[in-house]
Design an enzyme around this catalytic site. Structure first.
Site, mmCIF file in Angstrom:
data_model
loop_
_atom_site.group_PDB
_atom_site.id
_atom_site.type_symbol
_atom_site.label_atom_id
_atom_site.label_comp_id
_atom_site.label_asym_id
_atom_site.label_seq_id
_atom_site.Cartn_x
_atom_site.Cartn_y
_atom_site.Cartn_z
ATOM 1 N N SER A 138 -19.444 8.330 2.629
ATOM 2 C CA SER A 138 -17.876 8.352 2.186
ATOM 3 C C SER A 138 -17.737 7.663 1.073
ATOM 4 C CB SER A 138 -17.151 8.000 3.343
ATOM 5 O OG SER A 138 -15.849 7.678 2.826
ATOM 6 N N ASN A 140 -15.235 5.960 0.394
ATOM 7 C CA ASN A 140 -14.356 4.922 0.852
ATOM 8 C C ASN A 140 -15.311 3.697 1.185
ATOM 9 O OD1 ASN A 140 -11.657 6.069 0.755
ATOM 10 N ND2 ASN A 140 -12.471 7.312 2.477
ATOM 11 N N ARG A 142 -17.239 2.082 -0.672
ATOM 12 C CA ARG A 142 -17.262 0.971 -1.650
ATOM 13 C C ARG A 142 -16.203 0.245 -1.645
ATOM 14 N NH1 ARG A 142 -17.142 3.872 -7.373
ATOM 15 N NH2 ARG A 142 -17.574 1.532 -8.008
ATOM 16 N N ASN A 253 -13.461 12.786 -3.832
ATOM 17 C CA ASN A 253 -12.845 12.229 -5.209
ATOM 18 C C ASN A 253 -11.867 11.392 -5.013
ATOM 19 O OD1 ASN A 253 -12.212 12.409 -7.862
ATOM 20 N ND2 ASN A 253 -12.461 14.687 -8.009
ATOM 21 N N ASP A 256 -10.987 5.806 -6.520
ATOM 22 C CA ASP A 256 -10.618 4.767 -7.471
ATOM 23 C C ASP A 256 -9.120 4.933 -7.821
ATOM 24 O OD1 ASP A 256 -10.861 7.406 -8.499
ATOM 25 O OD2 ASP A 256 -12.025 6.740 -10.243
ATOM 26 N N SER A 287 -16.613 13.814 -13.748
ATOM 27 C CA SER A 287 -15.682 13.886 -14.712
ATOM 28 C C SER A 287 -15.870 15.235 -15.761
ATOM 29 C CB SER A 287 -15.237 12.704 -15.510
ATOM 30 O OG SER A 287 -16.460 12.094 -16.094
ATOM 31 N N SER A 288 -16.991 15.522 -15.937
ATOM 32 C CA SER A 288 -17.338 16.542 -16.902
ATOM 33 C C SER A 288 -17.297 17.927 -16.116
ATOM 34 C CB SER A 288 -18.993 16.426 -17.459
ATOM 35 O OG SER A 288 -19.796 16.364 -16.222
#
Length: 328
Positions: A138, A140, A142, A253, A256, A287-288
Site C-alpha cells: 500500500s 500508505n 510510507r 495514487n 502525497d 506522472s508520465s
C-alpha cells in the site's frame, strides 16, 4: 610664435589624455578592488555559516538531526545508490526503508546497505539503518508511524531521485524555522475549475510543475522529497479519515496529496518550497502516464469532500540558499 602655440596645444591635449587615462585606470582599479572585496566578504560569510559550532546547541536534541525515510519498490540498484549517497550527509540520524514487496530483502542486500552506510557516513558517525517490512502493498506504508525515531524531522524521499547533501541540509535548516510545516523540493498547485463550477459547488483541478513555473504559485510540496514532523505519521495513520487511506490504496495514487491535505488542515498554513538541484536516477514514473492530471484532480476533489472544505493554502514564497546563488 605659431610653433610655440602648437606645442602648447599638444601639451594640453597630452595632459588631458594622460588625466583621462589615469581616471579610467583608477575606475578599473576601484571596480576590481570592490569585486575582490565582495568575493572575500562572501567567502567569509560562507565560512562562518558553514561552521555551525554553536548553532546546534541552540536547538533541543530532537531538532539536531533528521531521519530519512526511503520509499522503494523492486529497484535495489537505486536503493543502494540512495543509501550510499545520503550516508554522507552530516545531519543524518537514521535511515528507514519502507519495504512493501512480497519477498523480504535478501541478506546480501541488507549486508551491502549496512556496509555502504557505515563506510560513507561522515566522521564514522553511528547512523542507524532499519528496513520496515510491510505485509500489505500500500502507498500508505510510507506514512506508517515509526515509534523509535530519536529526532523530530523526517525527510521523505523516493528511491529514484537524489539531492546533494548541501540541499538537504539547507532544507532541514528551513524546516527547523517552521517545524509544523512541510518543506520540500517538488511544488504543485490546485486551481478552481471554472468550467465545472455550478452555484455553490466548487470543483478543483490539480496542476503540475508547469503551472507552478508559469505562475510562481503553489499549495503543495510532494512527499517524494519533503521534510515534515514525525507526528504526522501518527496523524496520517490514526487521525486522518480512514476513507482517504482506503481511496489511495484502491487507486494506487495520491498518498502525497493526502499528506499535504493533512498538514495544511492541521496548520492552516502553506508549505515551503526550497530551491534545489534534483538528480533523477530512475525511469519515468506514473506522472508520465496518460490521464495522470485527471486522476490527481479526482483525488483533490475527493479529499475536499472528506474534509468538508479546501484546507490547502497557496503561496508564492520560495526558500533559496543565497550563499550559493548570485541571483535569488
Amino acid at each position: 610664435m605659431r610653433d610655440r602655440r602648437t606645442a602648447m596645444q599638444r601639451l594640453r591635449l597630452g595632459a588631458k589624455s594622460a588625466i583621462g587615462s589615469v581616471k579610467i585606470k583608477l575606475l578599473l582599479f576601484s571596480c576590481i578592488a570592490l569585486t575582490v572585496f565582495a568575493l572575500i566578504s562572501r567567502a567569509a560569510d560562507s565560512m562562518r555559516l558553514s561552521r555551525p559550532s554553536g548553532t546546534l546547541d541552540s536547538y533541543p536534541v530532537s531538532r539536531r538531526g533528521y531521519n530519512i525515510v526511503i520509499n522503494t519498490w523492486k529497484r535495489n540498484d537505486l536503493l543502494k545508490r540512495s543509501v550510499s549517497h545520503y550516508a554522507s550527509c552530516s545531519g543524518l540520524d537514521s535511515i528507514h526503508i519502507v519495504w512493501s514487496e512480497p519477498d523480504p530483502p535478501s541478506e546480501s542486500l541488507i549486508k551491502f546497505l549496512h556496509h555502504a552506510l557505515h563506510s560513507n557516513s561522515r566522521n564514522h558517525k553511528n547512523v542507524e539503518l532499519k528496513i520496515d517490512i510491510n505485509q500489505e502493498d500500500s502507498l500508505n506504508n510510507r506514512f506508517k508511524e515509526i515509534k523509535d525515531l530519536k529526532t523530530d524531522a523526517v525527510f521523505s524521499i523516493d528511491d529514484d531521485i537524489i539531492f546533494p547533501c548541501s540541499s538537504v541540509e539547507f532544507a532541514f535548516n528551513v524546516w527547523r524555522t517552521a517545524p509544523d510545516t512541510m518543506v520540500g523540493f517538488v511544488p504543485r498547485m490546485h486551481w478552481i475549475d471554472q468550467l465545472v463550477q455550478k452555484g455553490n459547488t466548487v470543483s478543483y483541478v490539480y496542476a503540475g510543475w508547469w503551472s507552478v513555473w508559469w505562475t510562481g504559485t503553489y499549495s503543495m510540496v510532494l512527499s517524494k522529497a519533503a521534510f515534515f514532523h514525525k507526528k504526522y505519521f501518527s496523524l496520517y495513520t490514526n487521525e486522518m479519515p480512514a476513507s482517504i487511506r482506503e481511496f489511495t490504496t484502491k487507486n494506487r495514487n495520491c498518498e502525497d496529496i493526502a499528506m499535504s491535505f493533512l498538514v495544511a488542515n492541521a496548520t492552516g498554513s502553506p508549505p515551503i518550497w526550497v530551491k534545489g538541484k534534483i538528480f533523477e536516477i530512475g525511469s519515468t514514473g506514473i506522472s508520465s502516464l496518460g490521464g495522470h492530471t485527471e486522476k490527481r484532480s479526482q483525488c483533490v476533489n475527493r479529499f475536499v469532500m472528506e474534509y468538508g472544505r479546501m484546507p490547502l493554502v497557496s503561496t508564492s514564497m520560495k526558500a533559496v540558499d543565497s550563499r550559493s546563488s548570485w541571483f535569488w
